[in-house]
Design a protein around this motif. Structure first.
Motif, PDB file in Angstrom:
ATOM      1  N   GLY A 390      21.351  36.762  21.176  1.00 56.05           N
ATOM      2  CA  GLY A 390      20.568  35.517  21.085  1.00 56.05           C
ATOM      3  C   GLY A 390      21.054  34.467  22.063  1.00 56.05           C
ATOM      4  O   GLY A 390      20.824  33.277  21.885  1.00 56.05           O
ATOM      5  N   VAL A 391      21.764  34.904  23.132  1.00 58.43           N
ATOM      6  CA  VAL A 391      22.184  33.956  24.170  1.00 58.43           C
ATOM      7  C   VAL A 391      21.268  34.193  25.378  1.00 58.43           C
ATOM      8  O   VAL A 391      21.400  35.200  26.074  1.00 58.43           O
ATOM      9  N   PHE A 392      20.361  33.247  25.629  1.00 55.45           N
ATOM     10  CA  PHE A 392      19.356  33.480  26.669  1.00 55.45           C
ATOM     11  C   PHE A 392      19.672  32.754  27.978  1.00 55.45           C
ATOM     12  O   PHE A 392      18.971  32.919  28.961  1.00 55.45           O
ATOM     13  N   ASP A 393      20.717  31.927  27.964  1.00 53.01           N
ATOM     14  CA  ASP A 393      21.087  31.258  29.217  1.00 53.01           C
ATOM     15  C   ASP A 393      22.596  31.367  29.460  1.00 53.01           C
ATOM     16  O   ASP A 393      23.297  30.371  29.576  1.00 53.01           O
ATOM     17  N   PRO A 394      23.111  32.626  29.530  1.00 56.61           N
ATOM     18  CA  PRO A 394      24.553  32.761  29.761  1.00 56.61           C
ATOM     19  C   PRO A 394      24.927  32.186  31.127  1.00 56.61           C
ATOM     20  O   PRO A 394      24.079  32.118  32.016  1.00 56.61           O
ATOM     21  N   HIS A 395      26.181  31.743  31.262  1.00 48.26           N
ATOM     22  CA  HIS A 395      26.669  31.281  32.562  1.00 48.26           C
ATOM     23  C   HIS A 395      27.131  32.515  33.336  1.00 48.26           C
ATOM     24  O   HIS A 395      28.066  33.198  32.917  1.00 48.26           O
ATOM     25  N   ILE A 396      26.426  32.824  34.422  1.00 53.92           N
ATOM     26  CA  ILE A 396      26.717  34.085  35.126  1.00 53.92           C
ATOM     27  C   ILE A 396      27.425  33.816  36.455  1.00 53.92           C
ATOM     28  O   ILE A 396      26.885  33.141  37.338  1.00 53.92           O
ATOM     29  N   SER A 397      28.631  34.337  36.615  1.00 49.58           N
ATOM     30  CA  SER A 397      29.353  34.233  37.892  1.00 49.58           C
ATOM     31  C   SER A 397      29.267  35.563  38.623  1.00 49.58           C
ATOM     32  O   SER A 397      29.145  36.614  37.994  1.00 49.58           O
ATOM     33  N   VAL A 398      29.346  35.482  39.938  1.00 53.96           N
ATOM     34  CA  VAL A 398      29.466  36.716  40.728  1.00 53.96           C
ATOM     35  C   VAL A 398      30.960  36.903  41.007  1.00 53.96           C
ATOM     36  O   VAL A 398      31.637  35.952  41.438  1.00 53.96           O
ATOM     37  N   ALA A 399      31.470  38.095  40.731  1.00 55.53           N
ATOM     38  CA  ALA A 399      32.918  38.341  40.851  1.00 55.53           C
ATOM     39  C   ALA A 399      33.433  37.873  42.216  1.00 55.53           C
ATOM     40  O   ALA A 399      32.873  38.226  43.248  1.00 55.53           O
ATOM     41  N   THR A 400      34.472  37.054  42.175  1.00 48.43           N
ATOM     42  CA  THR A 400      35.032  36.478  43.403  1.00 48.43           C
ATOM     43  C   THR A 400      36.532  36.776  43.432  1.00 48.43           C
ATOM     44  O   THR A 400      37.244  36.385  42.506  1.00 48.43           O
ATOM     45  N   PRO A 401      36.995  37.480  44.470  1.00 48.36           N
ATOM     46  CA  PRO A 401      38.418  37.840  44.490  1.00 48.36           C
ATOM     47  C   PRO A 401      39.303  36.688  44.956  1.00 48.36           C
ATOM     48  O   PRO A 401      39.286  36.329  46.137  1.00 48.36           O
ATOM     49  N   TYR A 402      40.024  36.082  44.029  1.00 46.77           N
ATOM     50  CA  TYR A 402      40.960  35.008  44.371  1.00 46.77           C
ATOM     51  C   TYR A 402      42.308  35.605  44.735  1.00 46.77           C
ATOM     52  O   TYR A 402      42.788  36.522  44.042  1.00 46.77           O
ATOM     53  N   PRO A 403      42.932  35.073  45.814  1.00 47.99           N
ATOM     54  CA  PRO A 403      44.268  35.582  46.165  1.00 47.99           C
ATOM     55  C   PRO A 403      45.181  35.483  44.945  1.00 47.99           C
ATOM     56  O   PRO A 403      45.127  34.505  44.211  1.00 47.99           O
ATOM     57  N   GLY A 404      45.992  36.484  44.755  1.00 49.37           N
ATOM     58  CA  GLY A 404      46.911  36.486  43.609  1.00 49.37           C
ATOM     59  C   GLY A 404      46.370  37.310  42.456  1.00 49.37           C
ATOM     60  O   GLY A 404      47.101  37.630  41.532  1.00 49.37           O
ATOM     61  N   SER A 405      45.080  37.679  42.508  1.00 52.78           N
ATOM     62  CA  SER A 405      44.519  38.467  41.400  1.00 52.78           C
ATOM     63  C   SER A 405      44.570  39.954  41.745  1.00 52.78           C
ATOM     64  O   SER A 405      44.600  40.342  42.919  1.00 52.78           O
ATOM     65  N   GLU A 406      44.534  40.774  40.696  1.00 54.31           N
ATOM     66  CA  GLU A 406      44.490  42.225  40.893  1.00 54.31           C
ATOM     67  C   GLU A 406      43.202  42.607  41.638  1.00 54.31           C
ATOM     68  O   GLU A 406      43.184  43.478  42.504  1.00 54.31           O
ATOM     69  N   LEU A 407      42.125  41.869  41.313  1.00 60.65           N
ATOM     70  CA  LEU A 407      40.841  42.121  41.971  1.00 60.65           C
ATOM     71  C   LEU A 407      40.960  41.944  43.493  1.00 60.65           C
ATOM     72  O   LEU A 407      40.446  42.754  44.275  1.00 60.65           O
ATOM     73  N   PHE A 408      41.659  40.894  43.908  1.00 61.18           N
ATOM     74  CA  PHE A 408      41.817  40.614  45.350  1.00 61.18           C
ATOM     75  C   PHE A 408      42.544  41.776  46.035  1.00 61.18           C
ATOM     76  O   PHE A 408      42.115  42.276  47.077  1.00 61.18           O
ATOM     77  N   GLU A 409      43.634  42.206  45.412  1.00 59.95           N
ATOM     78  CA  GLU A 409      44.426  43.299  46.007  1.00 59.95           C
ATOM     79  C   GLU A 409      43.583  44.572  46.100  1.00 59.95           C
ATOM     80  O   GLU A 409      43.613  45.272  47.113  1.00 59.95           O
ATOM     81  N   ASN A 410      42.812  44.823  45.033  1.00 52.93           N
ATOM     82  CA  ASN A 410      41.970  46.008  44.996  1.00 52.93           C
ATOM     83  C   ASN A 410      40.907  45.959  46.109  1.00 52.93           C
ATOM     84  O   ASN A 410      40.652  46.954  46.801  1.00 52.93           O
ATOM     85  N   CYS A 411      40.299  44.777  46.282  1.00 59.35           N
ATOM     86  CA  CYS A 411      39.241  44.637  47.303  1.00 59.35           C
ATOM     87  C   CYS A 411      39.811  44.829  48.712  1.00 59.35           C
ATOM     88  O   CYS A 411      39.155  45.384  49.590  1.00 59.35           O
ATOM     89  N   LYS A 412      41.049  44.349  48.898  1.00 63.16           N
ATOM     90  CA  LYS A 412      41.695  44.520  50.220  1.00 63.16           C
ATOM     91  C   LYS A 412      41.953  46.001  50.470  1.00 63.16           C
ATOM     92  O   LYS A 412      41.629  46.553  51.516  1.00 63.16           O
ATOM     93  N   LYS A 413      42.546  46.631  49.425  1.00 58.50           N
ATOM     94  CA  LYS A 413      42.930  48.039  49.556  1.00 58.50           C
ATOM     95  C   LYS A 413      41.716  48.938  49.798  1.00 58.50           C
ATOM     96  O   LYS A 413      41.737  49.832  50.644  1.00 58.50           O
ATOM     97  N   GLU A 414      40.641  48.673  49.068  1.00 56.12           N
ATOM     98  CA  GLU A 414      39.471  49.555  49.133  1.00 56.12           C
ATOM     99  C   GLU A 414      38.419  49.079  50.129  1.00 56.12           C
ATOM    100  O   GLU A 414      37.322  49.633  50.194  1.00 56.12           O
ATOM    101  N   ASN A 415      38.745  48.007  50.876  1.00 64.56           N
ATOM    102  CA  ASN A 415      37.805  47.497  51.888  1.00 64.56           C
ATOM    103  C   ASN A 415      36.470  47.041  51.328  1.00 64.56           C
ATOM    104  O   ASN A 415      35.421  47.326  51.898  1.00 64.56           O
TER     105      ASN A 415
END
Ligand code: B12
Length: 487
Positions: A390-415
């Motif tokens: 019943g949540v029709f207006d969720p706040h939606i972000s697009v994944a953004t790799p910030y330095p220091g995050s595991e996501l950032f390291e993964n994006c660098k490693k996997e290009n």
């Protein structure tokens, strides 16, 4: 110890021209370290260049403007105080150019002054910050203890090279002591130096980390860190790996100070996770009610849903909570557990949301789309999940790799970066990455389809919503434009 004049400065900010994607907030980090400096008997001032110059815009290019005091105004303020030490809050990686500009500008006019950088960006990119001309020291992570030791060393002309979490320069070399020690007992910290902030500047702003409901609001931090280790987050870099809490008594004391001295009516818990210790959180909300503090409050960063239950929601509502945000992030349990690594079982969410409806507590949902490994059908599951709740207006972000995050390291490693990484692109709709599953175009398309789907589901659930939006659109065509821009 020789008394020093210390100026602590929150910089101006770059923002999109289309709409302001930054807003001022009393600078809590500077407030904490200001109190430490005052305990050492230094003469301290806080200057929030963003808040002081909130009406001043300077065009940078077609899309970007700078908001805040001009360089000339900043120079004048520094000249009138003549500080020996200038501490700069370098919070956002996206703003790294403003920090570099300030270091050079200040050093040029005040070559004898010592410039110290701290904050989330300085923490994850100490090398980059310290290599900027003009910057003398970087304090990594939680700043109180390292700043205290550094001030003592400076005032007594002592060596500082042993200080935990300190970065400095020797000739052309940069030295960095890794951050290893954290404040053991948060209750032992002084409260932020509210008396050094020009609080009237912030009061009455309609938006300050979300919508504000009362004129006189303040952020408050009751814990540090988060027990979860979500792959996109960098909270643990600033606060370490252990979740630490302030006692209920200590928090209530600060609340009373805010209420009695500054007539604060609304509180925003700026903790990364205010409920992560449910026993303490429940007792805090009980005491807020029992002691009739009467604050309106919310949690703009959301809370760890796994630590919330129905009793907690009741206590929240009773103590003045106006809205709870559920940072669900994904409607796919696989994405949540294996890719985002958030310790949340989705089956809990719907039940909690039903309870919010029952007790009439407003709620929101955060989603993030475009994590590497996520498929388009996983993303679609998130929209479906929101609708099911019943949540029709969720706040939606697009994944953004910030330095220091595991996501950032993964994006660098996997290009996964689709263009060379740049700090300027670090905001939630910059579509920095692509995988073999999707690219920017596919993400944009699914976002539009998802929003349309949620809109239709909303009308099916509440047919009157359609007529309400239609009426609003006729009465105020501006609304329809902003609605379409939203899409
Ligand atoms: C409030 C907040 C905001 C407010 C900021 C209002 C303002 N004008 O300041 C708003 C809503 C505007 C905001 C926006 C964004 N935010 Co924000 N925000 C926060 C949040 C939740 C709280 C900050 C805070 O007050 N902390 C409490 C104080 C006590 O901690 P602190 O400031 O870190 O200070 C301590 C140390 O860092 C250090 N320290 C700090 N300054 C200094 C200075 C010196 C000299 C020294 C010695 C030490 C020192 O000592 C302090 C005490 O220990 C943090 C997360 C967090 N928990 O910190 C994210 C955070 C800062 N935000 C973040 C992000 C990503 C964003 C956005 C990019 C998100 C987006 N929507 O796109 C935007 C950026 C806006 C822009 N256009 O640039 C990231 C920053 C990561 C990065 N490297 O850039 C953080 C760290 C969240 C995270 N976990 O990833 N945000």
């Amino acid at each position: 110890m020789t008394q020093k004049k210390i100026l602590l400065l929150a910089p101006p900010a770059y923002s999109l021209k289309l709409y302001r994607d930054i807003n001022p907030l009393p600078p809590m980090g500077l407030g904490y370290i200001a109190s430490i400096a005052e305990q050492l008997n230094h003469k301290v001032r806080i200057l929030d260049c963003l808040a002081e110059g909130w009406e001043t815009e300077e065009e940078i290019d077609e899309t970007i403007m700078r908001i805040g005091l001009s360089n000339h105004q900043i120079k004048q303020k520094i000249k009138s105080f003549q500080p020996d030490i200038i501490g700069i809050n370098c919070q956002f990686s996206r703003q790294h150019k403003v920090y570099q500009e300030l270091f050079s500008l200040i050093k040029k006019d005040n070559p004898e002054s010592i410039i110290i950088a701290g904050g989330a960006h300085a923490t994850v990119c100490p090398q980059e910050v310290l290599s900027s001309p003009g910057c003398d020291f970087v304090v990594i992570g939680e700043g109180e203890n390292s700043f205290k030791e550094l001030l003592q060393s400076i005032a007594n002309n002592r060596d500082y090279s042993h200080i935990d979490g300190l970065g400095w320069k020797t000739g052309t070399k940069i030295k960095i002591n890794a951050k290893a020690q954290w404040v053991g007992e948060l209750d032992a910290l002084p409260f932020p130096a509210y008396h050094l902030m020009n609080l009237e500047l912030y009061f009455g702003l309609p938006h300050a980390h979300g919508i504000r409901h009362k004129k006189r609001f303040m952020p408050l931090v009751t814990s540090r860190g988060c027990p979860a280790k979500c792959t996109f987050c960098t909270a643990n870099k600033v606060w370490g790996n252990r979740y630490r809490i302030r006692s209920v008594d200590n928090v209530i004391q600060e609340m009373k100070l805010l209420k009695n001295t500054y007539n604060i009516e609304e509180i925003m818990f700026e903790d990364d996770n205010v409920t992560a210790n449910p026993t303490r959180a429940k007792e805090l909300f009980r005491q807020m009610t029992k002691q009739k503090l009467n604050f309106t409050w919310d949690t703009p960063n959301g809370v760890g849903i796994w630590s919330v239950d129905e009793e907690m929601l009741d206590l929240m509502k009773k103590s003045g909570c106006i809205k709870i945000n559920f940072p669900v992030e994904s409607g796919s349990q696989k994405v949540l557990s294996e890719i985002i690594k958030k310790p949340l079982n989705l089956t809990k969410v719907k039940k909690l949301i039903s309870h919010c409806k029952k007790i009439n507590l407003d709620f929101g949902m955060f989603l993030v789309v475009g994590m590497p490994g996520e498929t388009l059908s996983d993303i679609w599951q998130s929209f479906k999940f929101a609708a099911k709740c019943g949540v029709f207006d969720p706040h939606i972000s697009v994944a953004t790799p910030y330095p220091g995050s595991e996501l950032f390291e993964n994006c660098k490693k996997e290009n996964y970066f689709r263009k060379p990484f740049s700090f300027e692109d670090l905001f939630i709709r910059s579509y920095l990455i692509e995988t073999k599953e999707w690219d920017e175009k596919k993400l944009r398309t699914i976002l539009i389809k998802g929003k349309l789907y949620l809109y239709i589901r909303r009308i099916i659930a509440h047919p009157s919503y359609f007529f309400k939006t239609l009426k609003k659109a006729v009465l105020s065509p501006k609304r329809i434009i902003s609605f379409l821009v939203g899409f």
